[in-house]
Design an enzyme around this catalytic site. Structure first.
Site, PDB file in Angstrom:
ATOM      1  CB  CYS A 198      -3.443   8.225  -5.775  1.00  0.00           C
ATOM      2  SG  CYS A 198      -4.933   8.280  -4.763  1.00  0.00           S
ATOM      3  CE  LYS A 241      -1.039   1.387  -9.648  1.00  0.00           C
ATOM      4  NZ  LYS A 241      -1.487   0.672  -8.457  1.00  0.00           N
ATOM      5  CE  LYS A 295      -3.691   2.479   0.719  1.00  0.00           C
ATOM      6  NZ  LYS A 295      -4.638   2.717  -0.374  1.00  0.00           N
TER       7      LYS A 295
END
Ligand SMILES: Cc1cc2nc3c(=O)[nH]c(=O)nc-3n(C[C@H](O)[C@H](O)[C@H](O)COP(=O)(O)O)c2cc1C
Length: 374
Positions: free
Chosen positions: A152, A189, A44
Site C-alpha cells: 500500500c 503483493k 480488502k
C-alpha cells in the site's frame, strides 16, 4: 470450454479475481462478485486496528479528452478513462467484523476462491505476531489463501505497506513469519515503486512465498487545477502521495511483471494493473502469470464488475476456441509463451548491425569488456 485453472495448488473456476480494494470491502459485495462469476476475490486488506480515512472522496478517476491533451478528474462528455487515483487506507472494519463474514462467504460459495489480504506492522516481534494472528483467524474461517499487503503506497509508518515492500529483508521476514503458521498458500503483493522488483521478490521467495502478486498502485499525485491552483483531490488544500491504477499503469505493470517472470520462470505470479478486457489479461498470461486481478475497471462497473467478468470469461472462451488447433484447452497451455521475447536493446535487429554494437565500442564510449558486459 474449460476456463478453470490451478494456481498455487488451488482450483479456480476461471483465472480472474477481484483484487483487494473497494469491490471486495464487504460481505455483500463479495457474494455479488461470486454470483457474477468471478473465479476468486482478494478481500480488502484486513488489519488488527481500525483505520480512519480522509474526509471526502478516497478515489477519483482521471480522464483524457479525445481531441485535446487535457487530463482532468472533472467529469465531462466524451472523455476516456486514463487512471484511478486513491489514498484509501486498508479496511476500516476490524478483524472481529471480518471473521464471521469470511466464514459465511466460504459456506455460501465453497467452490470459489476466497483470498484474505492482511497487513500489520513489522517493527518488532509483537507486531510480527499480529501478522500471524491475522493469518490464523482468516485460515480458521477456511479462506483458501492469504495475500500479504506489502505494497500500500500511502502508509506513513516505515514498517507498513510499501515501506515493507521496499525492504527485501522485511519482505522476507514477514513472509516467513506468516508461512510459519499458514497451512494455506501465501501470496506476497509487492509494490512497483522500487528500483528492481526482482530484489524484493527474491526476499519473498526466500521467506517461502507461494506466489507474487503485482502491481499494487504506483506512487503518484493528482494534478493541480490550473484555475483554482488546488490539487484535484485535497483536504484543506493539502494532499499526500496516493496510488495510481487503471489503464495508465498497464504498460508499466507489464514491465515489472516481465522482470519478475524472467527472473523466476518456475514461480507463480498473479498479474494486476490496468486490466479491463481479456486482451489486457492476455498480455499478463503470455508473460507468465497464472491468474490476474482487477480493481479500477470493476469499481466503474456496478462496484463489482459484472460486465467485466462476463467479458473476461467470454474472451477467454473465444480465445481457447480460436486456438483449439494448437491443442490449447486451458490457460496454463499459453502461460509464459512470450516471456522470453523481452530482451536487451542490443539483441533487437537493426537495419545495419555493425552500426550499433549495443552502444559499446563507439567513439567516446567504454568498450564492453571494460564495463564487464557480456
Ligand atoms: C480505492 C482503492 C483501494 C485499494 N485498496 C487496496 C487494499 O486495501 N489492499 C491492496 O492490496 N490493494 C489495494 N488497492 C490496489 C488494487 O488492489 C490494485 O492492485 C490496483 O488498483 C491496480 O489494479 P487496477 O489497475 O485494476 O486498478 C486499492 C486500489 C484502489 C483504487
Amino acid at each position: 470450454m474449460e476456463l478453470s485453472t490451478t494456481f498455487t495448488g488451488l482450483r479456480f473456476q476461471n483465472p480472474f479475481l477481484l483484487s483487494s480494494a473497494p469491490p471486495t470491502e464487504s460481505e455483500s459485495n463479495i457474494l455479488r462478485a461470486f454470483e457474477a462469476g468471478w473465479g476468486g476475490v482478494v478481500t480488502k486488506t484486513i488489519g488488527l486496528h481500525p483505520v480512519v480515512n480522509v474526509i471526502g472522496p478516497k478515489t477519483k478517476f482521471l480522464r483524457a479528452d479525445a481531441d485535446s491533451a487535457r487530463l482532468s478528474m472533472k467529469k465531462r462528455p466524451g472523455a476516456a478513462l486514463h487512471s484511478s487515483w486513491n489514498w484509501e487506507l486498508i479496511s476500516d472494519k476490524t478483524l472481529d467484523w471480518w471473521v464471521p463474514r469470511l466464514g459465511r462467504i466460504k459456506q455460501a460459495f465453497p467452490n470459489h476462491i476466497l483470498v484474505a489480504s492482511i497487513m500489520a506492522g513489522s517493527g518488532n516481534d509483537t507486531e510480527l505476531r499480529h501478522w500471524q494472528e491475522l493469518a490464523l483467524a482468516c485460515q480458521d474461517q477456511k479462506c483458501d489463501a492469504l495475500e500479504l499487503n506489502l505494497s500500500c503506497p500511502h502508509m506513513d509508518r516505515p514498517d507498513m505497506g510499501s515501506n515493507v515492500g521496499k525492504d527485501k529483508e522485511l519482505v522476507s521476514i514477514v513472509t516467513k513469519v506468516v508461512k510459519d503458521v499458514a497451512k494455506i498458500p501465501v501470496w506476497a503483493k509487492l509494490t512497483p515503486s522500487t528500483t528492481d522488483i526482482v530484489v524484493e521478490a527474491r526476499g519473498a521467495f526466500l521467506g517461502g512465498a507461494d506466489a507474487i502478486s503485482s502491481s499494487n498502485t504506483f506512487t503518484s499525485l493528482p494534478l493541480i487545477d490550473p484555475q483554482t491552483l488546488e490539487f484535484e483531490v485535497q483536504v484543506d488544500g493539502f494532499v499526500s502521495t496516493g496510488g495510481l491504477g487503471g489503464p495508465a499503469i498497464l504498460p508499466l505493470s507489464l514491465a515489472k511483471m516481465s522482470q519478475l517472470t524472467q527472473a523466476f520462470p518456475d514461480q507463480s505470479f498473479s498479474g494486476i494493473g490496468g486490466i479491463s478486457t481479456f486482451e489486457h489479461a492476455l498480455s499478463y498470461f503470455l508473460l507468465g502469470c497464472g491468474t490476474v486481478q482487477i480493481c479500477t475497471a470493476a469499481m466503474l462497473d456496478h462496484a463489482i464488475g459484472p460486465n467485466v467478468i462476463r467479458d473476461l470469461n467470454q474472451g477467454l472462451a473465444r480465445f481457447l476456441e480460436a486456438h483449439a488447433d494448437k491443442g490449447w484447452a486451458t490457460v496454463d497451455q499459453f502461460v509464459g509463451l512470450r516471456r522470453d521475447r523481452v530482451v536487451a536493446q542490443s539483441k533487437i535487429r537493426r537495419p545495419d548491425e555493425k552500426d550499433y554494437r549495443g552502444g559499446y565500442d563507439a567513439e567516446g564510449y567504454a568498450a564492453a569488456e571494460e564495463l564487464g558486459a557480456r
